[in-house]
Design an enzyme around this catalytic site. Structure first.
Site, PDB file in Angstrom:
ATOM      1  CG  ASP A 185      31.338  20.572  19.727  1.00  0.00           C
ATOM      2  OD1 ASP A 185      32.436  20.011  19.531  1.00  0.00           O
ATOM      3  OD2 ASP A 185      30.884  20.798  20.863  1.00  0.00           O
ATOM      4  N   GLY A 225      38.638  19.752  18.687  1.00  0.00           N
ATOM      5  CA  GLY A 225      39.424  19.305  19.837  1.00  0.00           C
ATOM      6  C   GLY A 225      40.618  18.494  19.409  1.00  0.00           C
ATOM      7  CG  HIS A 269      29.141  22.367  24.679  1.00  0.00           C
ATOM      8  ND1 HIS A 269      29.586  21.441  23.756  1.00  0.00           N
ATOM      9  CD2 HIS A 269      27.801  22.164  24.786  1.00  0.00           C
ATOM     10  CE1 HIS A 269      28.563  20.718  23.336  1.00  0.00           C
ATOM     11  NE2 HIS A 269      27.478  21.125  23.956  1.00  0.00           N
ATOM     12  CG  HIS A 298      34.002  24.430  22.612  1.00  0.00           C
ATOM     13  ND1 HIS A 298      32.774  24.928  22.224  1.00  0.00           N
ATOM     14  CD2 HIS A 298      33.772  23.141  22.984  1.00  0.00           C
ATOM     15  CE1 HIS A 298      31.853  23.992  22.335  1.00  0.00           C
ATOM     16  NE2 HIS A 298      32.425  22.885  22.806  1.00  0.00           N
ATOM     17  CG  ASP A 327      33.481  20.289  25.240  1.00  0.00           C
ATOM     18  OD1 ASP A 327      32.416  20.681  24.760  1.00  0.00           O
ATOM     19  OD2 ASP A 327      34.526  20.136  24.569  1.00  0.00           O
ATOM     20  CG  MET A 331      31.077  16.603  29.332  1.00  0.00           C
ATOM     21  SD  MET A 331      31.951  15.273  28.506  1.00  0.00           S
ATOM     22  CE  MET A 331      32.396  16.071  26.962  1.00  0.00           C
ATOM     23  CG  MET A 339      25.861  18.706  19.796  1.00  0.00           C
ATOM     24  SD  MET A 339      27.467  19.365  20.313  1.00  0.00           S
ATOM     25  CE  MET A 339      28.473  17.879  20.402  1.00  0.00           C
ATOM     26  CG  MET A 373      27.445  18.758  26.633  1.00  0.00           C
ATOM     27  SD  MET A 373      28.840  17.974  25.820  1.00  0.00           S
ATOM     28  CE  MET A 373      30.147  19.088  26.323  1.00  0.00           C
ATOM     29  N   GLY A 402      34.197  15.916  15.657  1.00  0.00           N
ATOM     30  CA  GLY A 402      34.782  15.288  14.473  1.00  0.00           C
ATOM     31  C   GLY A 402      35.192  16.269  13.392  1.00  0.00           C
ATOM     32  CB  SER A 439      37.093  21.407  22.111  1.00  0.00           C
ATOM     33  OG  SER A 439      36.850  20.585  23.233  1.00  0.00           O
TER      34      SER A 439
HETATM   35  C1  DX5 Z   1      31.850  16.482  22.577  1.00  0.00           C
HETATM   36  C2  DX5 Z   1      32.317  17.884  22.830  1.00  0.00           C
HETATM   37  C3  DX5 Z   1      33.248  18.400  21.829  1.00  0.00           C
HETATM   38  C4  DX5 Z   1      34.552  17.666  21.733  1.00  0.00           C
HETATM   39  C5  DX5 Z   1      34.985  17.709  20.315  1.00  0.00           C
HETATM   40  O1  DX5 Z   1      30.828  16.173  23.452  1.00  0.00           O
HETATM   41  O2  DX5 Z   1      31.201  18.770  22.871  1.00  0.00           O
HETATM   42  O3  DX5 Z   1      33.476  19.805  21.997  1.00  0.00           O
HETATM   43  O4  DX5 Z   1      35.576  18.199  22.525  1.00  0.00           O
HETATM   44  O5  DX5 Z   1      36.106  16.924  20.177  1.00  0.00           O
HETATM   45  P1  DX5 Z   1      36.646  16.468  18.749  1.00  0.00           P
HETATM   46  O6  DX5 Z   1      36.956  17.696  17.969  1.00  0.00           O
HETATM   47  O7  DX5 Z   1      37.832  15.638  19.075  1.00  0.00           O
HETATM   48  O8  DX5 Z   1      35.531  15.665  18.104  1.00  0.00           O
HETATM   49 ZN    ZN Z   2      31.625  20.929  22.869  1.00  0.00          ZN
END
Ligand code: DX5
Ligand code: ZN
Length: 224
Positions: free
Chosen positions: A178, A200, A69, A36, A38, A40, A140, A71, A180, A11
């Site tokens: 996705d 990420g 992705h 990936h 993200d 937002m 998630m 959001m 942690g 990510s």
């Molecule tokens: C969170 C995102 C993830 C995020 C994951 O809302 O959808 O894709 O980048 O980041 P890490 O891997 O650091 O948890």
């Molecule tokens: Zn994501």
């Protein structure tokens, strides 16, 4: 889970945006399977990130599939723009979408892969009717909106449940997780049935570099 079948989706939310092209190229060289991205909007989640121009720029520097992705509160409004920018697949949320089937069909009509995402508090059961129409499910493993959050272990039984549903209803559908995901949580989600890992901060924030991080996530003994 056959580790060779595990797909890694770094990510870019955790990348150094001043060196984005370089970091994505590094991930590609290290064996990442898709990128990936993200998106937002500050409404669906309490954070802002990036839009289609980033996808357009990345399209020129990598051959990897670009997975978007979304959001955002109204994903249908942006499908065309991201498709024109070079998107290969879309992940759209179950939450807040009163016409999810329409969104899924629109993505398919654009000729792109489609996945449905569910938040940690959303039960697997909501996927039952839509599963047959999608190419992937995204569970998630943190509440969406931010990178670098702690993996929620409470999502593990749900990952197992979604794996059972996929095996029964849509074998071949990807099960992606996705949030942690690092060398400690990766073996647990893989054991629960996931086959695509979004990562990420554990990839782009790794002290020993992107290639070492990707190798660690793929390692048969990751986290041992
Ligand atoms: C969170 C995102 C993830 C995020 C994951 O809302 O959808 O894709 O980048 O980041 P890490 O891997 O650091 O948890
Ligand atoms: Zn994501």
């Amino acid at each position: 889970m056959d580790r060779k079948a595990v797909q890694l989706a770094p990510s870019i939310l955790a990348a150094d945006f001043a060196r984005l092209g370089e970091q994505v190229a590094e991930a590609e060289r290290a064996g990442a399977n898709r990128i990936h991205i993200d998106v937002m909007d500050g409404h669906f989640v309490p954070n802002l990130s990036m839009g289609a121009p980033v996808v357009q720029s990345l399209r020129r520097v990598t051959r990897l599939p670009l997975e978007i992705h979304l959001m955002i509160t109204d994903p249908d409004l942006f499908l065309d723009e991201f498709t024109q920018a070079g998107a290969d697949s879309f992940l759209v949320h179950w939450e807040g979408n009163n016409n999810l089937s329409r969104t899924v069909l629109r993505v398919k009509a654009l000729g792109k892969r489609v996945g449905v995402a569910i938040n940690p508090a959303t039960p697997a059961a909501v996927l039952e009717e839509v599963l047959q129409d999608v190419d992937q499910i995204l569970v998630m493993t943190v509440n969406p909106g931010f990178g670098h959050q702690r993996f929620l272990h409470t999502t593990l039984p749900k990952i197992r449940r979604v794996r059972q549903m996929i095996d029964q209803i849509k074998p071949g559908c990807d099960l992606e997780v996705d949030g942690g995901i690092d060398a400690t949580s990766a073996p647990r989600v893989l054991d629960a049935g996931a086959n695509v890992l979004v990562a990420g901060s554990s990839v782009f924030g790794s002290a020993d570099g992107v290639a070492a991080a990707i190798k660690r996530l793929r390692s048969p003994c990751a986290g041992c």
